[in-house]
Design an enzyme around this catalytic site. Sequence first.
Site, PDB file in Angstrom:
ATOM      1  N   ASN A 336       0.871  -1.179   0.000  1.00  0.00           N
ATOM      2  CA  ASN A 336       0.000   0.000   0.000  1.00  0.00           C
ATOM      3  C   ASN A 336       0.896   1.211   0.000  1.00  0.00           C
ATOM      4  OD1 ASN A 336      -1.476   2.215   0.732  1.00  0.00           O
ATOM      5  ND2 ASN A 336      -2.040   1.463   2.739  1.00  0.00           N
ATOM      6  N   GLY A 337       0.902   1.974  -1.085  1.00  0.00           N
ATOM      7  CA  GLY A 337       1.747   3.170  -1.109  1.00  0.00           C
ATOM      8  C   GLY A 337       2.273   3.438  -2.497  1.00  0.00           C
ATOM      9  N   MET A 583       6.942  36.506  -6.959  1.00  0.00           N
ATOM     10  CA  MET A 583       6.203  36.801  -8.184  1.00  0.00           C
ATOM     11  C   MET A 583       6.329  35.779  -9.302  1.00  0.00           C
ATOM     12  SD  MET A 583       4.078  38.974  -7.653  1.00  0.00           S
ATOM     13  CE  MET A 583       3.297  38.387  -9.113  1.00  0.00           C
ATOM     14  N   CYS A1236      -1.233  46.827  -8.386  1.00  0.00           N
ATOM     15  CA  CYS A1236       0.150  46.347  -8.233  1.00  0.00           C
ATOM     16  C   CYS A1236       1.025  46.918  -9.356  1.00  0.00           C
ATOM     17  CB  CYS A1236       0.147  44.825  -8.291  1.00  0.00           C
ATOM     18  SG  CYS A1236       1.703  44.074  -8.710  1.00  0.00           S
ATOM     19  N   CYS A1242       7.502  41.672  -2.853  1.00  0.00           N
ATOM     20  CA  CYS A1242       6.442  41.188  -1.948  1.00  0.00           C
ATOM     21  C   CYS A1242       7.026  40.550  -0.696  1.00  0.00           C
ATOM     22  CB  CYS A1242       5.579  40.122  -2.622  1.00  0.00           C
ATOM     23  SG  CYS A1242       5.191  40.424  -4.328  1.00  0.00           S
ATOM     24  N   CYS A1247       5.899  46.718  -0.008  1.00  0.00           N
ATOM     25  CA  CYS A1247       5.214  47.035  -1.265  1.00  0.00           C
ATOM     26  C   CYS A1247       4.870  48.523  -1.339  1.00  0.00           C
ATOM     27  CB  CYS A1247       3.946  46.197  -1.369  1.00  0.00           C
ATOM     28  SG  CYS A1247       2.942  46.631  -2.780  1.00  0.00           S
TER      29      CYS A1247
END
Length: 1621
Positions: A336-337, A583, A1236, A1242, A1247
């Site tokens: 399982n995995g 960004m 902006c 940021c 800003c």
Amino acid sequence: MALQSLYRLHQPAYAPSSSSSPSSRSLSSLQSAEAKRLIFGDFNGLFCRRSSSRSVRRARGGQQISRSRGLHSNWSKIRAASSVLPNNQKKVVNLEDIISERGACGVGFIANLRHKASHAIISDALTALGCMEHRGGCGADNDSGDGAGVMSSIPWDLFNNWADKQGIALFNESNTGVGMVFLPKDEVQLKEAKTVIVNIMKQEGLEVLGWRPVPTNVSVVGYYARETMPNIQQVFVKVEKEDNVDDIERELYITRKLIEREAKQKEWGSELYFCSLSNQTIVYKGMLRSEVLGQFYLDLQSELYKSPFAIYHRRYSTNTSPRWPLAQPMRLLGHNGEINTIQGNLNWMQSRESSIKSPVWRGRENELRPFGDSRASDSANLDSAAELLLRSGRNAEEALMILVPEAYKNHPTLTIKYPEVVDFYDYYKGQMEAWDGPALLLFSDGKTVGACLDRNGLRPARYWRTVDDMVYVASEVGVLPMDESKVIMKGRLGPGMMISVDLINGEVYENTEVKKRVALASPYRKWLEENSRTLKPSNFLNSALMESETILQHQQAYGYSSEDVQMVIESMASQGKEPTFCMGDDIPLAALSQKPHMLYDYFKQRFAQVTNPPIDPLREGLVMSLEVSLGKRGNILELGPDNAAQVVLSSPVLNERELDLLVKDPHLKPQILPTFFDIKKGLDGSLERALRRLCEAADEAVRGGSQLLILSDRSDELEPTRPAIPILLAVGAVHQHLIQNGLRMSASIIADTAQCFSTHQFACLIGYGASAICPYLALETCRQWRLSTKTVNLMRNGKMPTVTIEQAQKNFCKAVKSGLLKILSKMGISLLSSYCGAQIFEIYGLGHDVVDLAFCGSVSKVGGLTVDEVARETLSFWVKAFSEDTAKRLQNFGFIQFRPGGEYHGNNPEMSKLLHKAVRQKSETAFSIYQQHIANRPINVLRDLLEFKSDRPPIPVGKVESASSIVERFCTGGMSLGAISRETHEAIAIAMNRLGGKSNSGEGGEDPIRWRPLSDVVDGYSSTLPHLKGLQNGDTATSAIKQVASGRFGVTPTFLVNADQLEIKIAQGAKPGEGGQLPGKKVSAYIARLRNSKPGVPLISPPPHHDIYSIEDLAQLIFDLHQVNPKAKVSVKLVAEAGIGTVASGVAKGNADIIQISGHDGGTGASPISSIKHAGGPWELGLTETHQTLIENGLRERVILRVDGGLKSGMDVMMAAAMGADEYGFGSVAMIATGCVMARICHTNNCPVGVASQREELRARFPGVPGDLVNFFLFVAEEVRGMLAQLGYEKLDDIIGRTDLLRPRSISLVKTQQLDLSYILSSVGLPKWTSTQIRSQDVHTNGPVLDDILLSDPQIAEAIEQEKVVHKTIKIYNVDRAVCGRVAGVIAKKYGDTGFAGQLNITFTGSAGQSFGCFLIPGMNIRLVGEANDYVGKGMAGGELVVTPVQETGFTPEDATIVGNTCLYGATGGQIFVRGKAGERFAVRNSLVEAVVEGTGDHCCEYMTGGCVVVLGKVGRNVAAGMTGGLTYILDEDDTLIPKVNKEIVKIQRVVAPAGQMQLRSLIEAHVEKTGSSKGTSILKEWDRYLPLFWQLVPPSEEDTPEACADFESTTAGQVTVQSA
């Protein structure tokens, strides 16, 4: 009807049916709604045929809600199973094959210690399997399961009974083998296949005694499964020449391998498959749902089918068409995995083929090959590796310890008590790379049966033993009815643990006993001491080697830019960590760019999403390691001292002195191979010739005995006509060449190169085969930077921390190492040795000749540069170093930051100016100038290479659907309030609500004040939201989409019930596989209140969701969210990468309503540069793959597809629509429209226009009004209308998925003409429904759930309605999941998080399913008598939860595990008392809950930000990692706690403050009162003896509280701080 009588029927199929009247779980109101459902039923992907187990539901409620199955006629064609294996075997495995097979599952075993065979064990296994149905998946017909099966010992009574009836002599059990075979359906091919089998068996001297067609009932098989169902028969063979069991098994193994090899040559080869061929075990399996397995195979119903053990398995495959052979158990394992390292594991297994030898094979090793198959699943390959070790004489436990080692480094228990186990792992680490990834493995060879868990403990595994000598292991508790008084032991497997049952001697061995026995079998310590060597770290050079002009020349020649040197190398040298930026990545892909790029830029790192989790390298780094072994890797089948003769490096980053030591190593016989190519005779063909020569030289060196190849581009004098080969190309080519020639195991590769300085570049080199790298030019650059006058002055003036020249280089290497850990962790890989050669990258922009030469097996969907074009690009850097007019400083290409004359950025100042003008003036002419600007930009993204063509004449715009209906498909990105300011966040939400689109809350909760429409607006201002302007009455600032991210900040029941949609953010386009971080300076008091945290304390969202470690976990979270808010659609946000279609199929099966595909070019508030630049793919490819895979699977109608990433215009919307998207997300551009200016700072909180800052004075400058964004979206919608009219279509619906309307533009790129867009332009047909139908279907439901019964009970309904008190008792089973979640949702909707004054006192008895008590709310007091599975109390916001075992138990409650992993994840209030132990990650991201528990697994209190946790027992490793708030008290009776605590943040002290002592005591008193805990009682009795044994863990934010500070009144003195153990 009273609830009790109703609920008496809530009994699974195994309950005696006579005990209940045939009344039903009558939900008449539900049924009438159901009847009106679409023909698809509710797409309950995980609940095939409507329920977690039909028989269970039927026993509970007579009336089953019928579901329509009338859709079979129009499913898209089923891919013929014959396309599975071509005859030509490539040497290197192909990523394409691997990513189309993903799976996860539910598993377990039952064993009798007295080796007593019984039919009851088989019927119990089938019952347990039925109770695991929700852990499996179903195909589009909701009926073909992904696979279920059982493995047991051979039922000789059954077979002898059959033989007797057939007149065959009875079988001799000691030398008869039984094969369970899937054969071709076609009569002629069936005969042929049988002939091949019989002939080979004859050759091998085996006598075929008979064939038995396996009796089956085909009527229960699903439509899809029946189409591909094989002919199933058993073959009986007599093995005469061998008499010992192991030799018989070996003979059968060789026979099977020979038959498989012979079959591969035949056209029916892919249809022949041996489920098992053995004298000990047999496997019954198929593409079935669990509950059907026993009905399909009639043998399993026979009383004569007896076995002393059974392993059972239910598969949830995310891939498209699960095949019968891929059901499990395999021949040895049930898994399982997900194995994350599978590509590397297969490559290395193939490389081993030539070196594997063992006397037991008597010289027949050749007949065993191949050792892996990239077209099989990861589980099948792990099984074949384990089988090879087992048949070569290892035992099963040893084989799994070699393949799946635990995280043994710095393990307090192992190092002190079991050093021999550490030696065993150390001996094997250089010989077998770990098969790494979340995995619960069950294994049996017929003599032992056992289970082990991966090193991270990422799958649940519980075990229990009864007084009548039965042992059970399962993914969940409650899968079988149990008399608790007979249970004498209850536990769970923790990370890396193993349990083994010796069937012959009737012993159970727990973890360390098993391992100790295996490890003591050979003198590993002695071998290591005599042969293994460790490279001692050497000091860095302390003076520059080159003149500054020479350095500059080298940097130019090898492709450095000034950004690389200043932003990457120098910032790593000064700070010791990777540089952060923001960004996102908005420059063209390297192949589209007009600027020269280094070869690494064509590679993107792959990352984990859904099918396997990323790891957390910061908080859970203890499971990770960068160790590398150099030298020959011996024959894995042979034990002996020689195999240990390797050199161990602590990391792959070497400095010059360390490289010198290796060069002088006599044992390794290193060979230096220069990597240059000669262009004197012209460029064409020169690079390829040089690579071929390099490979021949490598070949010769290895055959001559060299164990270390050093590929070096170092040269004293650079020559204009001898440029360096791109080192990645050189490493990849040599690596592939050695694999293909069977030499790869004999030597290691090191790169000594100038062309490597960033973490991504190191990762690429390691991923394509380098074991270590000496980045000599980067180190020289660090030295030069430190010696420069500028740096010296900055340090002297205190503008920069002072570092020595050695420290600068050390910092650089430290940053590289932590960056490498992060890159490994993104893919969920813990060990560098598993990453090496695993090729975990995809390629964008290199042609197939380059890929076949050096990167064989990697995916390159769009083709690209040829070898000569790569040479030309390399040369363009090289010539700069020799040209007269090259400037005396490095060029700035502007790849990271926008600059005039640099690389083009999609988001640039010019574009934002034009956009501001258009939206602020609401001017169409200004917007058309903006459109022109975008239309004329340089080629920036793949879609820029395409254009529309039409098959019909244009129509007037008036006939096209309105702009107002188009904007309803628009959404904005998930930007968190915290990353951006409140003003921006609310302005965007108001604009989207005006349009009827959807804004997204991002992570971090939402202020309830925003949920009410404004009615107090005067002149555009409102006193409710005084900081905004441009408002109108009727505006609401609520976000329609509310996000549930991994930090779970602000996720409360009220937040969830006030959403139209709930988005599970699995990954973020700008930084997939990475967590988020909100710096402390952005956490204002307001933000802290919304997030239930403390102001000024940084907030971290972990990379994985701690409740999503696999696909079935995601399905569970989707279930939880549908439970608490049945009216909200649930969306899952994924990031584009190869294989995303497979993942999306799994998500659709998991019952999601919406799938969002994000491109790599999305924005982010802060992220390491390498993540922004080098992970994630273009959404054009991700969307195409998702859309088409879902159509091929018949799943496309289930989900809405949404796409985002760099969308800026109507053209982008149209392109996305043609590629299959229903909805369109805008992130960065929406921020630009609200003001902006793309300052790209940021991450600094500075800003200039207050868009991305929390500073009051900057936020006051915010220029935006909601109307600006409204204008933008209306302009975009009008542009879409214009284009539709031009193409002649009336509505968007008509072009969605119509790739036939696109064609390549005739455009010439600077670098290559070889890009191939046919993948994007291909089509596999259209969905059956229009996009509008898909978008307007009802929310998917969870089907009938226990909460509906609770809510339909009149007393409970009255208590909620009139805030009264009610008491109830009810029975619960493991298939009842997320119980109480819906009740809490109903209360939250009506009263909010804290307004409910009534009381619901509900007691449950039995085993609760996952997420028990999730999202509880004050006024709910829930008691569970029994036990629970994972995620108890997830997101609870109040109330009380008590879990206690039944009165009469055969085990001691405080020693037993009674609740599962990841309890209290993201909980924000309430109390929980657990009498017994919890699993891993208890109280992860707990904000305010008070909890008492009697023991926990690893990572307790991880990321906790508030509340109080008391542990009255033992804990695992890594306690309090990332804990920034709240207090923890832990009882440490044997003085073992301190090494287990993560001391990065918290400090450890005794409980000295009187207030702290009171807090602790009152919680223990409450615990005793609620649970009757005997442990608690004895502590209170002897309080003075126990109090000094408690430790208190205190994060800095709590140091001054009365509970943590002894002299709270005066000062904070008198604390005991323990530094280390």
